[in-house]
Design an enzyme around this catalytic site. Structure first.
Site, PDB file in Angstrom:
ATOM      1  N   GLY B 312       0.802  -1.227   0.000  1.00 53.59           N
ATOM      2  CA  GLY B 312       0.000   0.000   0.000  1.00 53.59           C
ATOM      3  C   GLY B 312       0.829   1.269   0.000  1.00 53.59           C
ATOM      4  O   GLY B 312       1.962   1.312  -0.489  1.00 53.59           O
ATOM      5  N   SER B 313       0.252   2.301   0.623  1.00 53.94           N
ATOM      6  CA  SER B 313       0.746   3.669   0.453  1.00 53.94           C
ATOM      7  C   SER B 313       2.184   3.896   0.911  1.00 53.94           C
ATOM      8  O   SER B 313       2.748   4.947   0.617  1.00 53.94           O
ATOM      9  CB  SER B 313      -0.150   4.628   1.219  1.00 53.94           C
ATOM     10  OG  SER B 313      -1.474   4.437   0.838  1.00 53.94           O
TER      11      SER B 313
END
Lengths: 119, 594
Positions: B312-313
């Site tokens: 993810g981020s």
């Protein structure tokens, strides 16, 4: 002249053989000593290894933290936290030394009135 | 010696009287003399040849006898040649970076039976079964009463058990010396150490071999007698590892997670100071490999190395750093984040609406998928791949674990423009937490590549440059702002200037077909202190759910970040890092003016 040489040579042979016989036995003794010492070192190594293992086992972090918790009343140990660090300016300057006592002071350690003391 | 005259006077006179030739007499005598000389020299030569032959026979005989003796006797090492220490034949210890023992050996005994010597096998079997609950009486009796002349009873005995067997007093029970691999700290660093078992077994000794982890990877080194018992020193710090495991286990139960992993790495040397994967196991009692079901649920599975997830981020900083490095953006440049960003039938959204424009810095701080994807489009697939390759995301990490090569990142089959956009915010590329730690360390240490290692090293790695020092500093500043005013506000630890990036990725369904709505991988990748980076810490939770509020919160900011902050609070002092306290006035400085 020649016979003296023969005798001397014979004596030399006897002497040398006696010396080499002794050296041979000395070497064997030393070798068996080395073997014995090696075996002893080996035993000590094993013992040392065992003690190290025991030390590591007794000092395993899980046990230490349990012990610190159990004995918190006496030891007051907490996990090391950032506030455990101090600063240089928090340390006080060394206190000046107390001046030496020049004039002796009379101290009477005996009770002034023995009857009072008995009370 | 009396020489025979050649011309004896008596015979010469006699011959002269008869008027014979006296020369014949002389010739005859000369011949006789020559013959005797010849016979004598032949005798001498023959004697010499005989002696010489005797010598040869003796010499070859001696050599032959010696060869026969050498061939006929068992080989023996020369005793005076004491090269090396003949005593230390044990498997070497494994110690942590401060020399504390992680794995060592213990001398125990094995128990075996020679049933033909037993007097009363039935009694022995029942007594042994009483003594060792894991043995069955019937199986013992069967092995004692058959035609076999040898049977193992137990591989290891404690001294007390050995005494108890002695007290049975049966003639057929025998002991053999055995080495046992002991991990005194139990489950701490279990995944790193792996475990050991027995290889070839004999009555007098048994081979201890590593089965996983560093025990297997360095099996040859640990068994090499040439090292003379020199221990294998790892980069792990036992105290830090124990504290990290404690904090992570506490966090895992608070966040109701299925699994958790953390990696703490020195940014300059690449040393892994602690690496935790939960659930874990005790290498003294290594559990069996799961025969059914998902191997990733097994405690043997090392999530930090083998677990490849879409993280993810946390990946956003890589895209932004590359754009900074290429000069495509500056921290203040405004990026259009109006969404949803459509690409074919796929649309990219943000967690919530952040308005129309954000500066590059705020794209990271607010964690805008759209902003990052727009920047990644400018970078392009090719350059993005090169950059991620230079950070080590394209192959398995070179970590010194037997399981290391299995932690292979999952890359998109075709690196399309859409892949470029999704990978920029951490979807479409699966990698392990260790990969992430390596990438963060390489990016944030000033911009030179480090390789993760489990062996202690005292000098910084001098890898190839990945980004410039300026980019590295800007990236650190952005990560710091994420903690100060962004998604990772729970990550603030007084005095340690933590910087980091959160990442919450939906878990893909096992059989394909999209993502789960309620299962996430929450990750916090952090660096501390951000102004003078020393360590990178990655904390990952598998399926966390923080249920203290009205509805479950699963984002990394609520799950991974507080745990990581607590971990930093605990381990930074253990690592000897002083908190940086802003004192109101500089210490020991007197301001003057002239």
């Amino acid at each position: 002249m020649r016979s003296i040489l023969y005798v001397l040579a014979g004596l030399a042979v006897i002497g040398l053989s006696f010396w080499s016989y002794q050296e041979n036995y000395k070497t064997r003794d030393t070798l068996s000593e080395v073997r014995r010492l090696n075996a002893e070192i080996g035993r000590n190594y094993q013992r040392l290894g065992m003690l190290r293992a025991e030390w590591a086992y007794l000092n395993r972090p899980d046990r230490l933290s349990d012990l610190a918790e159990l004995n918190f009343d006496r030891l007051g140990l907490l996990p090391l936290m950032p506030d455990a660090f101090g600063r240089v300016d928090q340390i006080i300057y060394p206190l000046p030394e107390i001046l030496p006592i020049v004039v002796p002071i009379e101290v009477n350690s005996a009770p002034v009135n023995p009857d009072e003391d008995a009370l | 010696m009396i020489r025979t005259p050649l011309r004896p006077l008596a015979r010469i006179l006699k011959a002269r009287e008869k008027g014979e030739d006296t020369g014949a007499i002389e010739a005859e005598n000369l011949r006789l003399r020559h013959e005797s000389v010849r016979d004598k020299s032949r005798m001498r030569a023959e004697g010499r040849l005989l002696v010489l032959g005797g010598m040869f026979v003796l010499a070859f005989g001696t050599i032959g006898m010696r060869m026969g003796a050498l061939a006929g006797t068992p080989a023996q090492e020369p005793q005076t040649a004491t090269a090396g220490n003949p005593i230390i034949g044990q498997r070497a210890d494994i110690v942590d970076r401060n020399g504390r023992i992680l794995a060592t050996n213990l001398d125990t005994y094995s128990l075996y039976a020679q049933p033909q010597e037993m007097v009363d096998p039935a009694r022995i079997a029942s007594e042994l079964a009483k003594m060792f609950p894991d043995l069955e009486e019937e199986a013992l009796l069967k092995s004692f009463s058959g035609a076999r002349k040898f049977a193992w009873v137990r591989r290891q005995l404690s001294p007390e058990q050995m005494q108890a067997v002695h007290d049975l007093g049966s003639p057929g029970l025998l002991f053999g010396p055995r080495e046992m691999r002991l991990y005194p700290n139990g489950a701490i660093a279990g995944h790193i150490l792996g475990g050991a078992s027995y290889g070839r077994e004999g009555v007098s000794s048994a081979e201890v071999i590593g089965v996983a982890g560093v025990e297997r990877k360095f099996d040859d080194y640990l068994r090499d007698p040439a090292n003379e018992g020199e221990p294998l020193q790892l980069s792990i710090d036992l105290t830090v590892q124990a504290a990290a495991e404690e904090v992570l286990a506490g966090g895992m139960s608070l966040m109701n997670a299925k699994g958790a992993a953390s990696v703490l790495m020195d940014v300059y040397t690449g040393e892994v100071i602690s690496m935790v994967s939960l659930p874990d196991f005790d290498p003294n009692k290594r559990p069996q490999v799961l025969l059914t079901g998902d191997q990733t649920d097994s405690p043997l599975f090392n999530r930090a190395v083998q677990g490849v997830y879409e993280l993810g981020s946390v990946f956003k900083i890589f895209a932004i750093a590359q754009a900074l490095e290429l000069g495509l953006v500056t921290p203040d440049k405004l990026i259009d984040i109006r969404g949803p960003l459509k690409w074919g039938r796929f649309s990219i959204r943000d967690f919530s609406n952040y308005g129309a424009e954000l500066s590059t810095m705020d794209v990271i701080v607010k964690s805008s998928n759209i902003g990052t994807a727009r920047i990644a489009m400018e970078i392009g697939a090719e350059r993005q791949q090169d950059f991620l390759r230079s950070l080590g995301f394209m192959e398995a990490t070179p970590i010194e674990l037997q399981e290391g090569p299995t932690g292979r990142p999952l890359l998109p089959e075709k690196w399309s423009e859409l892949s470029t956009m999704t990978i920029s915010y951490g979807h479409g590329l699966s990698s392990s937490p260790l990969h992430l730690a390596t990438g963060y360390a390489s990016l944030l240490n000033g911009g030179t590549r480090v390789e993760p290692t489990l062996l202690r090293r005292d000098t910084p790695q001098t890898g190839p440059r990945v980004v410039s020092e300026q980019t590295s500093r800007q990236a650190r500043e952005m990560l710091r702002q994420v903690v100060v005013r962004g998604t990772a506000s729970f990550g603030e630890v007084e005095g340690y200037a933590v910087g980091g990036k959160t990442g919450t990725a939906d878990k893909p369904k096992e059989n394909g077909g999209g993502y789960y709505d309620d299962k996430v991988i929450a990750t916090f990748a952090s660096v501390f202190p951000a102004n003078d980076p020393k360590y990178v810490l990655i904390v990952t939770f598998d399926e966390p759910s923080e249920n203290s509020g009205s509805k479950p919160r699963r984002t990394a900011g609520w799950t991974a970040v507080p745990v990581a902050a607590e971990m930093i609070r605990r381990i930074a002092p253990l690592l000897g890092l002083r908190p940086q306290v802003d004192s109101s006035e500089p210490i020991g400085v007197t301001l003057t003016s002239n």
